[in-house]
Design an enzyme around this catalytic site. Structure first.
Site, PDB file in Angstrom:
ATOM      1  N   CYS A   1      63.539  -9.749   2.690  1.00  0.00           N
ATOM      2  CA  CYS A   1      62.839 -12.173   3.068  1.00  0.00           C
ATOM      3  C   CYS A   1      63.928 -11.948   1.795  1.00  0.00           C
ATOM      4  CB  CYS A   1      61.878 -11.380   1.001  1.00  0.00           C
ATOM      5  SG  CYS A   1      61.072 -12.847   1.150  1.00  0.00           S
TER       6      CYS A   1
ATOM      7  N   CYS B   1      68.573 -13.328  10.166  1.00  0.00           N
ATOM      8  CA  CYS B   1      68.254 -11.295  10.601  1.00  0.00           C
ATOM      9  C   CYS B   1      69.280 -11.445  11.727  1.00  0.00           C
ATOM     10  CB  CYS B   1      67.360 -11.416  10.963  1.00  0.00           C
ATOM     11  SG  CYS B   1      66.732  -9.536  10.826  1.00  0.00           S
TER      12      CYS B   1
ATOM     13  N   CYS C   1      60.676 -14.629   5.306  1.00  0.00           N
ATOM     14  CA  CYS C   1      60.608 -14.992   4.694  1.00  0.00           C
ATOM     15  C   CYS C   1      61.405 -16.829   5.461  1.00  0.00           C
ATOM     16  CB  CYS C   1      60.609 -15.729   3.108  1.00  0.00           C
ATOM     17  SG  CYS C   1      62.663 -15.097   3.227  1.00  0.00           S
TER      18      CYS C   1
END
Length: 144
Positions: A10, A90, A83
Site C-alpha cells: 500500500c 508494483c 491501493c
C-alpha cells in the site's frame, strides 16, 4: 509443506495493508507466510489499531515497513496491492513478480469528519478486507 509467501503493499503501510496482514495471519497462518510494506511508510494508524482491537485482533505490535526491506531479499508467490497507487507502481517495485493481485480498497485515512465518522470508515474498510482475505484464503486452501 512450504508456505506460500505473500506481500501486501500500500502507499504508507499504515492501515489497509496492516489489516490485511493481520487477517492473513488469522485465516491462513498455517499455509501462508505474509508480509506487508509501503511505498512511503509512516506509522501504523491509531484508528486501524483501534478498529482491529474491536474485533479481537491486535496489530499494536506491528510496524510500518518499506518495500526496500524485501527487495532482493525475498521472492513472493503473490504481491497484493490494496491501493491503486501501489498497484500502478508494483511492476516497477517488484520486477518479475509471479502474480500481482489488485484489491483496491478506499483509503479510510482520507475521510474527514468527526471521530465517529472516521471510525465508521475504518470499520467498513476493515470488514471489506477481512471478507476478501478470508474468501481468498479459503479458495487457496482448497486449491492445494
Amino acid at each position: 509443506m512450504k508456505k506460500l509467501k505473500v506481500v501486501i503493499i500500500c502507499t504508507q503501510n499504515s492501515a489497509r495493508s496492516q489489516m490485511a496482514e493481520a487477517f492473513f495471519k488469522k485465516y491462513g497462518e498455517d499455509i501462508i507466510e505474509v508480509y506487508s510494506a509501503g511505498l512511503e511508510p509512516t506509522i501504523v494508524n491509531p484508528y486501524a489499531i483501534r478498529v482491529m482491537q474491536e474485533i479481537g485482533v491486535d496489530i499494536s505490535g506491528q510496524r510500518s515497513k518499506g518495500v526496500k526491506e524485501y527487495l532482493g531479499k525475498m521472492s513472493f508467490g503473490y504481491v497484493i496491492a490494496v491501493c491503486k497507487k501501489a498497484e500502478d507502481r508494483c511492476p516497477v517495485i517488484f520486477p518479475g513478480v509471479r502474480t500481482l493481485l489488485a484489491w483496491p480498497f478506499d483509503d479510510p485515512a482520507a475521510v474527514e469528519g468527526s471521530e465517529e465518522e472516521k471510525l465508521q470508515q475504518f470499520r467498513q474498510v476493515r470488514d471489506a478486507i477481512e471478507a476478501k482475505v478470508k474468501d481468498w484464503t479459503i479458495d487457496y486452501r482448497n486449491s492445494i
